[in-house]
Scaffold this motif. Structure first.
Motif, PDB file in Angstrom:
ATOM      1  N   VAL A   1       0.850  -1.193   0.000  1.00  0.00           N
ATOM      2  CA  VAL A   1       0.000   0.000   0.000  1.00  0.00           C
ATOM      3  C   VAL A   1       0.883   1.239   0.000  1.00  0.00           C
ATOM      4  N   ASP A   2       0.888   1.957  -1.106  1.00  0.00           N
ATOM      5  CA  ASP A   2       1.666   3.173  -1.353  1.00  0.00           C
ATOM      6  C   ASP A   2       3.165   2.855  -1.472  1.00  0.00           C
ATOM      7  N   THR A   3       3.834   3.660  -2.303  1.00  0.00           N
ATOM      8  CA  THR A   3       5.237   3.331  -2.607  1.00  0.00           C
ATOM      9  C   THR A   3       6.241   4.289  -1.963  1.00  0.00           C
ATOM     10  N   GLY A   4       5.749   5.347  -1.291  1.00  0.00           N
ATOM     11  CA  GLY A   4       6.666   6.247  -0.595  1.00  0.00           C
ATOM     12  C   GLY A   4       7.532   7.036  -1.562  1.00  0.00           C
ATOM     13  N   LEU A   5       8.811   7.124  -1.239  1.00  0.00           N
ATOM     14  CA  LEU A   5       9.775   7.874  -2.033  1.00  0.00           C
ATOM     15  C   LEU A   5      10.550   6.918  -2.947  1.00  0.00           C
ATOM     16  N   PRO A   6      11.391   7.456  -3.848  1.00  0.00           N
ATOM     17  CA  PRO A   6      12.092   6.558  -4.778  1.00  0.00           C
ATOM     18  C   PRO A   6      12.905   5.448  -4.097  1.00  0.00           C
ATOM     19  N   ASN A   7      13.419   5.695  -2.890  1.00  0.00           N
ATOM     20  CA  ASN A   7      14.231   4.668  -2.225  1.00  0.00           C
ATOM     21  C   ASN A   7      13.412   3.758  -1.304  1.00  0.00           C
ATOM     22  N   THR A   8      12.122   4.051  -1.136  1.00  0.00           N
ATOM     23  CA  THR A   8      11.311   3.295  -0.168  1.00  0.00           C
ATOM     24  C   THR A   8      11.110   1.833  -0.549  1.00  0.00           C
ATOM     25  N   PRO A   9      10.820   1.511  -1.806  1.00  0.00           N
ATOM     26  CA  PRO A   9      10.618   0.089  -2.122  1.00  0.00           C
ATOM     27  C   PRO A   9      11.834  -0.765  -1.742  1.00  0.00           C
ATOM     28  N   GLU A  10      13.018  -0.276  -2.075  1.00  0.00           N
ATOM     29  CA  GLU A  10      14.246  -1.036  -1.811  1.00  0.00           C
ATOM     30  C   GLU A  10      14.619  -1.017  -0.320  1.00  0.00           C
ATOM     31  N   GLU A  11      14.492   0.149   0.307  1.00  0.00           N
ATOM     32  CA  GLU A  11      15.022   0.300   1.669  1.00  0.00           C
ATOM     33  C   GLU A  11      14.021  -0.052   2.766  1.00  0.00           C
ATOM     34  N   ILE A  12      12.739   0.108   2.497  1.00  0.00           N
ATOM     35  CA  ILE A  12      11.728  -0.146   3.531  1.00  0.00           C
ATOM     36  C   ILE A  12      10.957  -1.438   3.233  1.00  0.00           C
ATOM     37  N   TYR A  13      10.412  -1.541   2.020  1.00  0.00           N
ATOM     38  CA  TYR A  13       9.552  -2.697   1.724  1.00  0.00           C
ATOM     39  C   TYR A  13      10.348  -3.995   1.564  1.00  0.00           C
ATOM     40  N   LEU A  14      11.458  -3.930   0.837  1.00  0.00           N
ATOM     41  CA  LEU A  14      12.167  -5.175   0.536  1.00  0.00           C
ATOM     42  C   LEU A  14      12.649  -5.906   1.796  1.00  0.00           C
ATOM     43  N   PRO A  15      13.307  -5.196   2.743  1.00  0.00           N
ATOM     44  CA  PRO A  15      13.712  -5.909   3.967  1.00  0.00           C
ATOM     45  C   PRO A  15      12.520  -6.482   4.737  1.00  0.00           C
ATOM     46  N   ALA A  16      11.406  -5.751   4.736  1.00  0.00           N
ATOM     47  CA  ALA A  16      10.223  -6.248   5.453  1.00  0.00           C
ATOM     48  C   ALA A  16       9.664  -7.500   4.774  1.00  0.00           C
ATOM     49  N   ILE A  17       9.660  -7.499   3.445  1.00  0.00           N
ATOM     50  CA  ILE A  17       9.178  -8.668   2.689  1.00  0.00           C
ATOM     51  C   ILE A  17      10.072  -9.878   2.991  1.00  0.00           C
ATOM     52  N   ARG A  18      11.378  -9.647   3.018  1.00  0.00           N
ATOM     53  CA  ARG A  18      12.320 -10.750   3.303  1.00  0.00           C
ATOM     54  C   ARG A  18      12.124 -11.270   4.721  1.00  0.00           C
ATOM     55  N   SER A  19      11.870 -10.337   5.657  1.00  0.00           N
ATOM     56  CA  SER A  19      11.712 -10.771   7.057  1.00  0.00           C
ATOM     57  C   SER A  19      10.414 -11.556   7.253  1.00  0.00           C
ATOM     58  N   LEU A  20       9.478 -11.430   6.307  1.00  0.00           N
ATOM     59  CA  LEU A  20       8.271 -12.265   6.351  1.00  0.00           C
ATOM     60  C   LEU A  20       8.514 -13.624   5.699  1.00  0.00           C
ATOM     61  N   GLY A  21       9.746 -13.806   5.203  1.00  0.00           N
ATOM     62  CA  GLY A  21      10.055 -15.063   4.524  1.00  0.00           C
ATOM     63  C   GLY A  21       9.488 -15.112   3.115  1.00  0.00           C
ATOM     64  N   ARG A  22       9.185 -13.944   2.563  1.00  0.00           N
ATOM     65  CA  ARG A  22       8.599 -13.883   1.228  1.00  0.00           C
ATOM     66  C   ARG A  22       9.581 -13.229   0.264  1.00  0.00           C
ATOM     67  N   SER A  23       9.182 -13.175  -0.991  1.00  0.00           N
ATOM     68  CA  SER A  23      10.029 -12.623  -2.044  1.00  0.00           C
ATOM     69  C   SER A  23       9.325 -11.428  -2.686  1.00  0.00           C
ATOM     70  N   GLU A  24      10.141 -10.544  -3.269  1.00  0.00           N
ATOM     71  CA  GLU A  24       9.552  -9.397  -3.983  1.00  0.00           C
ATOM     72  C   GLU A  24       8.665  -9.865  -5.146  1.00  0.00           C
ATOM     73  N   ASP A  25       8.919 -11.080  -5.637  1.00  0.00           N
ATOM     74  CA  ASP A  25       8.087 -11.599  -6.726  1.00  0.00           C
ATOM     75  C   ASP A  25       6.690 -12.003  -6.242  1.00  0.00           C
ATOM     76  N   ASP A  26       6.508 -12.085  -4.916  1.00  0.00           N
ATOM     77  CA  ASP A  26       5.175 -12.396  -4.369  1.00  0.00           C
ATOM     78  C   ASP A  26       4.246 -11.187  -4.377  1.00  0.00           C
TER      79      ASP A  26
END
Ligand SMILES: [Zn+2]
Length: 319
Positions: A32-57
């Motif tokens: 939900v929402d993408t934030g700033l240009p660095n947010t997907p990589e710096e905020i979402y990606l680590p959180a997705i990994r910590s859920l045991g999931r992949s960005e492809d999910d």
């Protein structure tokens, strides 16, 4: 932090501006929402990994509304989440898809009223947004998005802050992810201080949205710039949002009725800071005060005219 079944809230900040993004985890992931240009990589990606999931999910990216801090990471998110479709409301699609358009029409849309942000604000907003990125799905509200099993979120149209603002409501779990649909008495900084007045474009839309959220009556209110709210806190926030509208309406009326000449938007913004603030960044009152002055016209109490190259307002019958 998991705030409701499958709903993960990611708190971060842009300087002193508190931010919250959301990942809805189920059979697939929704961002939900993408934030700033660095947010997907710096905020979402680590959180997705910590859920045991992949960005492809990530199959869906929901944009609650078109504002720099909510769409700025769209281009980066399209690169990162290769399987995702991007969804927003029909009314916000143009602004959400192209930073140049939102800059000209939303942030620099006040030149006709004699007001412009300082260049430093335009520079900051430009730095918050990446290249243009298209939407894939345009919706109108009422759609339902399945998370997992038989757990569904309903898209609700909550306009005012933007014409196409949406929220995601879960009637079973009784939570609502509302983005920036309402603002209480003020936007706040990370220390809880009043940063900027509520920016809405239409008084009637904003009132409709407060009423809509009241009727949904969520137990858990999830915004993008305020702490998590529950129970009485939700009702207090709704009351505070309505209170600001009432006070701003009274101010617009006093300005027009008490004026001996023209009322300029710049004057209304300054008076809003005195009567409704003070705010650290009072300029954002341009949105609400324009809406309230135009509402005076709709009510037959004021007339719009042009003086000295600026749109201004007068009491009816004094032009
Ligand atoms: Zn925002």
């Amino acid at each position: 932090m998991e705030v409701a079944p499958g709903v993960h809230r990611l708190d971060y900040a842009i300087g002193a501006k508190p931010m919250a993004g959301y990942i809805i985890a189920g059979d697939h992931l929704t961002v939900v929402d993408t934030g700033l240009p660095n947010t997907p990589e710096e905020i979402y990606l680590p959180a997705i990994r910590s859920l045991g999931r992949s960005e492809d999910d990530v199959r869906l990216v929901v944009i609650t509304h078109a504002d720099a801090d909510h769409i700025g990471g769209n281009h980066a998110a399209r690169d990162l989440f290769r399987n995702a479709m991007f969804l927003c409301h029909h009314n916000d699609a143009r602004w959400a898809s192209d930073p140049a358009v939102i800059m000209a029409e939303r942030y620099d849309g006040f030149a006709g009223y004699g007001i412009r942000y300082d260049q430093s604000v335009f520079d900051m907003l430009a730095s918050w947004m990446g290249p243009p990125a298209p939407m894939d799905i345009l919706i109108h509200g009422g759609e339902r998005l399945r998370r997992s099993e038989d757990d569904w979120l309903t898209v609700v149209h909550v306009p005012g802050h933007t014409p196409g603002h949406i929220c995601l409501y879960n009637p079973e779990e009784r939570y609502a992810i509302i983005g920036d649909a309402i603002f209480g008495r003020s936007q706040v900084d990370t220390a809880g201080g009043w940063s900027a007045p509520p920016p809405y474009l239409s008084v009637s839309d904003y009132r409709y949205t407060i009423q809509t959220l009241e009727s949904l009556s969520p137990d858990l209110l999830l915004t993008c710039h305020y702490p998590v709210m529950r129970g009485d806190q939700v009702r207090e926030f709704l009351d505070a949002s309505r209170k600001f509208v009432t006070l701003a309406d009274e101010l617009a009326r006093d300005l027009v009725v008490g004026a001996t000449g023209f009322v300029e938007l710049e004057t209304a913004v300054a008076r809003a800071n005195e009567r409704l603030g003070p705010f650290a960044f009072p300029d954002d009152a341009q949105f609400a005060m324009l809406a309230h002055l135009n509402r005076m016209v709709d009510q037959g109490l004021a007339e719009r005219t042009v003086n000295d190259g600026k749109v201004v307002w007068t009491k009816v019958g004094t032009k």
